[in-house]
Structure formats: structure tokens, C-alpha cells
Design a protein around this motif. Structure first.
Motif, PDB file in Angstrom:
ATOM      1  N   UNK A 107       0.852  -1.191   0.000  1.00  0.00           N
ATOM      2  CA  UNK A 107       0.000   0.000   0.000  1.00  0.00           C
ATOM      3  C   UNK A 107       0.889   1.242   0.000  1.00  0.00           C
ATOM      4  N   UNK A 108       0.391   2.328  -0.589  1.00  0.00           N
ATOM      5  CA  UNK A 108       1.119   3.595  -0.637  1.00  0.00           C
ATOM      6  C   UNK A 108       0.419   4.629   0.236  1.00  0.00           C
ATOM      7  N   UNK A 109       1.209   5.571   0.751  1.00  0.00           N
ATOM      8  CA  UNK A 109       0.622   6.635   1.553  1.00  0.00           C
ATOM      9  C   UNK A 109       1.652   7.680   1.930  1.00  0.00           C
ATOM     10  N   UNK A 110       1.360   8.428   2.981  1.00  0.00           N
ATOM     11  CA  UNK A 110       2.268   9.458   3.490  1.00  0.00           C
ATOM     12  C   UNK A 110       2.199   9.485   5.004  1.00  0.00           C
ATOM     13  N   UNK A 111       3.254  10.024   5.620  1.00  0.00           N
ATOM     14  CA  UNK A 111       3.212  10.228   7.070  1.00  0.00           C
ATOM     15  C   UNK A 111       2.359  11.458   7.364  1.00  0.00           C
ATOM     16  N   UNK A 112       1.817  11.502   8.563  1.00  0.00           N
ATOM     17  CA  UNK A 112       0.933  12.610   8.930  1.00  0.00           C
ATOM     18  C   UNK A 112       1.708  13.862   9.348  1.00  0.00           C
ATOM     19  N   UNK A 113       2.986  13.698   9.639  1.00  0.00           N
ATOM     20  CA  UNK A 113       3.811  14.848   9.992  1.00  0.00           C
ATOM     21  C   UNK A 113       3.932  15.769   8.774  1.00  0.00           C
ATOM     22  N   UNK A 156       6.908  16.169   6.261  1.00  0.00           N
ATOM     23  CA  UNK A 156       7.290  15.140   5.288  1.00  0.00           C
ATOM     24  C   UNK A 156       6.100  14.628   4.485  1.00  0.00           C
ATOM     25  N   UNK A 157       4.976  15.344   4.502  1.00  0.00           N
ATOM     26  CA  UNK A 157       3.768  14.785   3.887  1.00  0.00           C
ATOM     27  C   UNK A 157       3.789  14.802   2.365  1.00  0.00           C
ATOM     28  N   UNK A 158       4.889  15.286   1.769  1.00  0.00           N
ATOM     29  CA  UNK A 158       5.025  15.227   0.312  1.00  0.00           C
ATOM     30  C   UNK A 158       5.874  14.028  -0.128  1.00  0.00           C
ATOM     31  N   UNK A 159       6.348  13.222   0.825  1.00  0.00           N
ATOM     32  CA  UNK A 159       7.183  12.058   0.512  1.00  0.00           C
ATOM     33  C   UNK A 159       6.315  10.806   0.559  1.00  0.00           C
ATOM     34  N   UNK A 160       6.280  10.068  -0.537  1.00  0.00           N
ATOM     35  CA  UNK A 160       5.472   8.851  -0.599  1.00  0.00           C
ATOM     36  C   UNK A 160       6.112   7.733   0.211  1.00  0.00           C
ATOM     37  N   UNK A 161       5.309   7.086   1.038  1.00  0.00           N
ATOM     38  CA  UNK A 161       5.755   5.962   1.853  1.00  0.00           C
ATOM     39  C   UNK A 161       5.060   4.692   1.370  1.00  0.00           C
ATOM     40  N   UNK A 162       5.818   3.612   1.231  1.00  0.00           N
ATOM     41  CA  UNK A 162       5.255   2.312   0.865  1.00  0.00           C
ATOM     42  C   UNK A 162       5.298   1.383   2.070  1.00  0.00           C
ATOM     43  N   UNK A 163       4.257   0.597   2.220  1.00  0.00           N
ATOM     44  CA  UNK A 163       4.273  -0.487   3.204  1.00  0.00           C
ATOM     45  C   UNK A 163       4.104  -1.790   2.449  1.00  0.00           C
ATOM     46  N   UNK A 164       5.018  -2.737   2.686  1.00  0.00           N
ATOM     47  CA  UNK A 164       4.961  -4.029   2.003  1.00  0.00           C
ATOM     48  C   UNK A 164       4.971  -5.177   2.988  1.00  0.00           C
ATOM     49  N   UNK A 165       4.198  -6.194   2.641  1.00  0.00           N
ATOM     50  CA  UNK A 165       4.185  -7.458   3.363  1.00  0.00           C
ATOM     51  C   UNK A 165       4.621  -8.548   2.390  1.00  0.00           C
ATOM     52  N   UNK A 202       7.798  -4.115   6.004  1.00  0.00           N
ATOM     53  CA  UNK A 202       8.648  -2.935   6.047  1.00  0.00           C
ATOM     54  C   UNK A 202       7.951  -1.715   5.473  1.00  0.00           C
ATOM     55  N   UNK A 203       8.362  -0.560   5.977  1.00  0.00           N
ATOM     56  CA  UNK A 203       8.016   0.731   5.394  1.00  0.00           C
ATOM     57  C   UNK A 203       9.241   1.214   4.625  1.00  0.00           C
ATOM     58  N   UNK A 204       9.019   1.892   3.511  1.00  0.00           N
ATOM     59  CA  UNK A 204      10.144   2.423   2.744  1.00  0.00           C
ATOM     60  C   UNK A 204       9.733   3.720   2.056  1.00  0.00           C
ATOM     61  N   UNK A 205      10.739   4.509   1.713  1.00  0.00           N
ATOM     62  CA  UNK A 205      10.497   5.741   0.953  1.00  0.00           C
ATOM     63  C   UNK A 205      11.752   6.101   0.180  1.00  0.00           C
ATOM     64  N   UNK A 206      11.574   6.931  -0.856  1.00  0.00           N
ATOM     65  CA  UNK A 206      12.670   7.285  -1.753  1.00  0.00           C
ATOM     66  C   UNK A 206      12.799   8.791  -1.883  1.00  0.00           C
ATOM     67  N   UNK A 207      13.955   9.206  -2.412  1.00  0.00           N
ATOM     68  CA  UNK A 207      14.165  10.616  -2.688  1.00  0.00           C
ATOM     69  C   UNK A 207      15.478  10.837  -3.418  1.00  0.00           C
ATOM     70  N   UNK A 233      19.067  14.817   0.823  1.00  0.00           N
ATOM     71  CA  UNK A 233      19.484  13.796   1.768  1.00  0.00           C
ATOM     72  C   UNK A 233      19.279  14.222   3.221  1.00  0.00           C
ATOM     73  N   UNK A 234      19.595  15.457   3.572  1.00  0.00           N
ATOM     74  CA  UNK A 234      19.466  15.897   4.965  1.00  0.00           C
ATOM     75  C   UNK A 234      18.026  15.744   5.441  1.00  0.00           C
ATOM     76  N   UNK A 235      17.094  16.154   4.600  1.00  0.00           N
ATOM     77  CA  UNK A 235      15.681  16.055   4.964  1.00  0.00           C
ATOM     78  C   UNK A 235      15.217  14.601   5.004  1.00  0.00           C
ATOM     79  N   UNK A 236      15.693  13.788   4.062  1.00  0.00           N
ATOM     80  CA  UNK A 236      15.337  12.374   4.049  1.00  0.00           C
ATOM     81  C   UNK A 236      15.876  11.656   5.275  1.00  0.00           C
TER      82      UNK A 236
END
Length: 275
Positions: free
Chosen positions: A193-199, A202-211, A225-230, A235-238
Motif C-alpha cells: 500500500x502507498x501513503x504518506x506520514x501525517x507529519x 514530510x507529507x510530500x514524501x510517498x511511503x510504501x508499506x509491504x508485506x 517494512x516501510x520504505x520511501x525514496x528521494x 538527503x538531509x531532509x530524508x
């Protein structure tokens, strides 16, 4: 003597400039992975998010749309491809079959062992549990009508790879020397599933959750796991987001059951591989 010193200096410059076949500066993509457990908030091989799961990880908003894929890897029993830092993955996209891909990935703690590579799809640094690994990936699409991921036709896979000159330069010699010995790992099913953190930071960074679970449900194990890219320019913000996400997940307190590379874990669970 002066001429000798000049020649020594020139040799040192050449050695320094060629120490990496692919410069670390070429790795412009970053991907962060945070392993987690889900306890009893998700059933085994869950295909739907439960209310308990959403409550436990309430710092993330995930869409309801499910992505399902089947994944297997190819190598010889003694891992001839791994010896050259190569992973070969066949991934069928059940949600969007036209996105099914064969991937050749070079992956190592540094890029020195990759040799002379070019025309790759992406050069990335993966961070898992705080450990970094460099990877260079090549993708080529295939039709699930031509290759059954559950019973891979090795000749068909490598016939497809041969169409791509860059990919074949990486795998061709190893394949020709070992084609009678090739086997595949167990098949893993991935639900995502794809989504974003509520903070809001960082709400413009896509987060993936995989099983990840074995397709045939044996052994009965789950990788979550949760993962995200950039981009490396961010890098500092990531890094800040990684720390935020890691701390939130650790605060949930569920035992992981798995850590590190999903690829390595899949090979370890699969019969027939000696390394």
C-alpha cells in the motif's frame, strides 16, 4: 629524477580516477527501509488493512488500493551471480500485468566491484537498518503469458535479457558458463500500500508499506517494512524523515521477525542454494 616523479604522480592520478568504475557521485537516488512487525494487527498474508493495524500505525495514512506482485530470483546453487554482486529478479505484477519486469541489479557495499556499467535505469543507495548498499538496476518488461513466475523457463528469461546489450554484458558470460545449473528461489507474494506520514514536514514524501510472504505459505514467515525514496540533493531532509519514521515504528514496539535484505532472506529460505 624529476621526470620519474612526474610519471609516478601521473600514475597515481590515473589510479585514483579509475578506482571506481562508477563514481559514487552517480548514485543520485536514495531509498530508506524500516523493518517492522505487525503482531496480531494484520492476519497472515493480509490483503486488506485492518482497523487495529491503522490504529497501531496511526502516524501514517495509507491508501486502501492494494498492489500485489509475485517475486522470484535466479542463480546457481553456489551463487555464481552473487559472486559478481549480481541479483536477477523475475517479478510479476498481478495488479498491472503489463508492469511485470525482469530486473538485473548490481548490489554491493561500494561500487568498486561493478566493473564498467552504463545505460542503467537507476543508480541508488539503499539504507536498511542503518546500513548502506550501492545498487545499479536494469529493467526489461515481459509478459506473464510468456514466463510463469512459479515455474521459470530459464531459457526464456535469458533470451529476453539478451535483447538488452547492457544487461547481457553483465550476465551473458555467467549464464553461458552455468546455464545447466540455474534454479529459482521460492516465490514470494508481496502485498503493498502507498501513503504518506501525517507529519506535515514530510507529507510530500510517498511511503510504501509491504508485506512479503511465501506464495505457498511455507515456511510461515512474514517480512514487513516501510520504505520511501528521494533524491540525494534532499538527503538531509530524508535522513530526518528516516529518524522520525524509525522512532515512531520502534515506539509501536512490535517484534520484527525479520531484518535486513528481503532478497538475502529469500535465498536463505530457499532449498537448493549452498551459499
Amino acid at each position: 629524477m624529476r621526470n620519474n616523479l612526474f610519471l609516478i604522480g601521473l600514475v597515481n592520478v590515473c589510479l585514483s580516477s579509475s578506482a571506481y568504475a562508477l563514481s559514487p557521485d552517480a548514485f543520485t537516488s536514495l531509498e530508506y527501509h524500516v523493518n517492522t512487525g505487525t503482531a496480531k494487527t494484520l492476519p497472515y498474508a493480509a490483503s486488506k488493512q485492518t482497523d487495529d493495524f491503522k490504529q497501531a500505525f496511526n502516524f501514517i495514512d495509507l491508501e486502501e488500493r492494494l498492489k500485489v506482485k509475485l517475486v522470484t530470483y535466479i542463480d546457481t546453487p553456489n551463487r555464481a551471480f552473487k559472486a559478481k554482486s549480481i541479483n536477477i529478479r523475475v517479478r510479476e505484477d498481478l495488479s498491472k500485468p503489463r508492469k511485470s519486469k525482469i530486473t538485473v541489479k548490481l548490489r554491493a557495499a561500494d561500487p568498486q566491484s561493478f566493473g564498467d556499467v552504463s545505460n542503467y535505469r537507476k543508480a541508488e543507495i539503499d539504507y536498511t537498518e542503518g546500513k548502506a548498499a550501492y545498487s545499479v538496476s536494469y529493467d526489461i518488461p515481459y509478459s506473464p503469458a510468456d514466463i510463469d513466475v512459479k515455474n521459470v523457463d530459464m531459457e526464456a528469461v535469458f533470451a529476453i535479457l539478451k535483447r538488452n546489450t547492457a544487461m547481457w554484458e553483465i550476465v551473458g558470460d555467467i549464464y553461458e558458463a552455468n546455464k545447466a545449473d540455474l534454479i529459482q528461489t521460492m516465490v514470494m507474494r508481496t502485498h503493498g500500500w502507498e501513503g504518506t506520514v501525517k507529519d506535515k514536514r514530510f507529507d510530500d514524501v510517498e511511503v510504501d508499506f509491504q508485506v512479503w510472504t511465501p506464495y505457498y505459505r511455507k515456511p510461515r514467515i512474514s517480512f514487513n517494512e516501510f520504505s520511501f525514496k528521494g533524491h540525494v540533493k534532499d538527503k538531509a531532509r530524508l535522513e530526518e524523515m528516516y529518524q522520525h519514521l524509525y522512532q515512531q515504528i520502534e515506539a509501536v514496539g512490535y517484534e520484527h521477525g525479520h531484518s535486513g535484505s528481503k532478497t538475502s532472506s529469500t535465498f536463505k529460505m530457499s532449498k537448493g542454494f549452498t551459499k
